[in-house]
Design an enzyme around this catalytic site. Structure first.
Site, PDB file in Angstrom:
ATOM      1  N   ARG A 222       0.842  -1.193   0.000  1.00 43.11           N
ATOM      2  CA  ARG A 222       0.000   0.000   0.000  1.00 43.11           C
ATOM      3  C   ARG A 222       0.875   1.239   0.000  1.00 43.11           C
ATOM      4  O   ARG A 222       1.930   1.257   0.659  1.00 43.11           O
ATOM      5  CB  ARG A 222      -0.881   0.024   1.260  1.00 43.11           C
ATOM      6  CG  ARG A 222      -1.992  -0.981   1.254  1.00 43.11           C
ATOM      7  CD  ARG A 222      -3.042  -0.633   0.187  1.00 43.11           C
ATOM      8  NE  ARG A 222      -4.163  -1.560   0.211  1.00 43.11           N
ATOM      9  CZ  ARG A 222      -4.265  -2.654  -0.540  1.00 43.11           C
ATOM     10  NH1 ARG A 222      -3.311  -2.972  -1.395  1.00 43.11           N
ATOM     11  NH2 ARG A 222      -5.322  -3.436  -0.455  1.00 43.11           N
ATOM     12  N   HIS A 270      -0.895  -0.332  -9.932  1.00 37.14           N
ATOM     13  CA  HIS A 270      -1.470  -1.323  -8.999  1.00 37.14           C
ATOM     14  C   HIS A 270      -1.886  -2.597  -9.755  1.00 37.14           C
ATOM     15  O   HIS A 270      -3.048  -3.019  -9.695  1.00 37.14           O
ATOM     16  CB  HIS A 270      -2.663  -0.716  -8.252  1.00 37.14           C
ATOM     17  CG  HIS A 270      -2.927  -1.397  -6.929  1.00 37.14           C
ATOM     18  ND1 HIS A 270      -3.225  -0.715  -5.776  1.00 37.14           N
ATOM     19  CD2 HIS A 270      -2.923  -2.704  -6.582  1.00 37.14           C
ATOM     20  CE1 HIS A 270      -3.390  -1.572  -4.786  1.00 37.14           C
ATOM     21  NE2 HIS A 270      -3.216  -2.785  -5.256  1.00 37.14           N
TER      22      HIS A 270
HETATM   23  C1  GLV Z   1      -5.119  -5.426  -3.732  1.00 41.46           C
HETATM   24  O1  GLV Z   1      -4.438  -4.490  -3.581  1.00 41.46           O
HETATM   25  C2  GLV Z   1      -5.582  -6.287  -2.684  1.00 41.46           C
HETATM   26  O2  GLV Z   1      -5.462  -5.946  -1.485  1.00 41.46           O
HETATM   27  O3  GLV Z   1      -6.091  -7.374  -2.999  1.00 41.46           O
END
Ligand code: GLV
Length: 312
Positions: A222, A270
């Site tokens: 994160r 991401h």
């Molecule tokens: C993605 O970032 C997740 O937490 O699955």
């Protein structure tokens, strides 16, 4: 029974198709199409980054199934109802994240970026490199993601050091815990820590300052675990030579973020672990069946209070 589906705008159609196949009897309501009458029918909420407060508005909710592994959004929402909360941890996604980490370890260990630059100048020069078992990769966080990453790197011959808050034993990985974080040894650091009050802004100037000259940071957890301005400083004036960032405090990363234009930062949107609706929906539906049959679903983030209709 009905299902609320809110995949935060990503690929609802594939999820709807997979759920229609696996649970043909059930209505699946997209969050955008929710009505007061439908709210009464919803028993399972399949959600990702759902608006805070909304999940309290389903009187017959039996369980919340997150459509990802991170739990910080429900944890931060005081209105999250007291029902079981499940995470989605698809082994295929974990393996993808591990391959993403391996790609960057190979990239930096074998200096592929340097050779790409050399090619642009028609420059032939071979650089010395250490053997892979001497190239040390520190994996921060040995949860399901970190373990998969650490195993994959070790299986590819790298020297893997793993750190977690608590002692974790992992074959082929040198484990550290608590205050003992072997930063000074790390050629690369792969951050796999979950976002919690303890890990928020943990990767800061002090931590980065303990890395050896030339170290590389990869973040696949994160954005908020990092202090972005400290990462930029450590690239300009500190030991970091490169950073690979796949997760950000604000996503999509705003166009005016200095991270986009930094010459020593690689950015991906991401995507280190993409969710495949077909395999993921199967895991979710298996959990719904388990709950309906009074069995324990998994991985369970919070057991919650069991309702009359919910024998878990
Ligand atoms: C993605 O970032 C997740 O937490 O699955």
């Amino acid at each position: 029974m009905a299902i609320l589906l809110n995949n935060h705008g990503y690929d609802n159609a594939s999820w709807q198709a997979a759920l229609a196949e696996l649970l043909p009897e059930q209505d699946v309501f997209l969050f955008a199409d929710m009505t007061p009458a439908r709210r009464q029918q919803v028993e399972y909420a399949l959600v990702w980054n759902h608006p805070p407060g909304d999940l309290a508005e389903y009187p017959n909710l039996k369980a919340i199934h997150l459509l990802g592994a991170g739990t910080e959004a429900v944890d931060a929402d005081p209105a999250t109802p007291d029902v079981p909360v499940l995470r989605l941890v698809d082994p295929q996604v974990l393996e993808d994240m591990a391959r993403y980490a391996l790609y960057w370890v190979l990239h930096f260990h074998r200096r592929f970026g340097v050779y790409a630059q050399q090619q642009s100048q028609a420059h032939w020069e071979r650089h010395n490199l250490c053997a892979s078992e001497e190239f040390k990769v520190l994996v921060l966080g040995l949860g399901m993601v970190g373990k998969t990453v650490a195993r994959r790197l070790a299986a590819n011959g790298y020297k893997v050091l793993g750190w977690d808050r608590h002692q974790a034993e992992l074959a082929g990985v040198e484990s550290y815990c608590g205050d003992d974080m072997p930063l000074a040894q790390a050629d690369m650091v792969i951050n796999c820590l979950p976002l919690t009050p303890e890990t928020r802004h943990m990767i800061d100037a002090e931590l980065l300052g303990q890395l050896p000259e030339g170290a590389v940071l990869v973040n696949i957890s994160r954005g908020e675990v990092l202090v972005d301005s400290d990462v930029i400083d450590a690239l300009s004036h500190g030991p970091l030579s490169r950073a690979v960032l796949d997760a950000f405090s604000t996503e999509p990363l705003p166009a005016d973020s200095p991270l986009w234009r930094h010459p020593d930062i690689h950015i991906t949107p991401h995507m280190s672990g993409a969710t495949y609706a077909r395999s993921a929906a199967k895991l979710v539906v298996d959990n719904i069946h388990r709950i309906e049959q009074g069995e324990q679903p998994f991985p369970l983030h919070k057991p919650g209070r069991f309702t009359n209709n919910n024998k878990v």
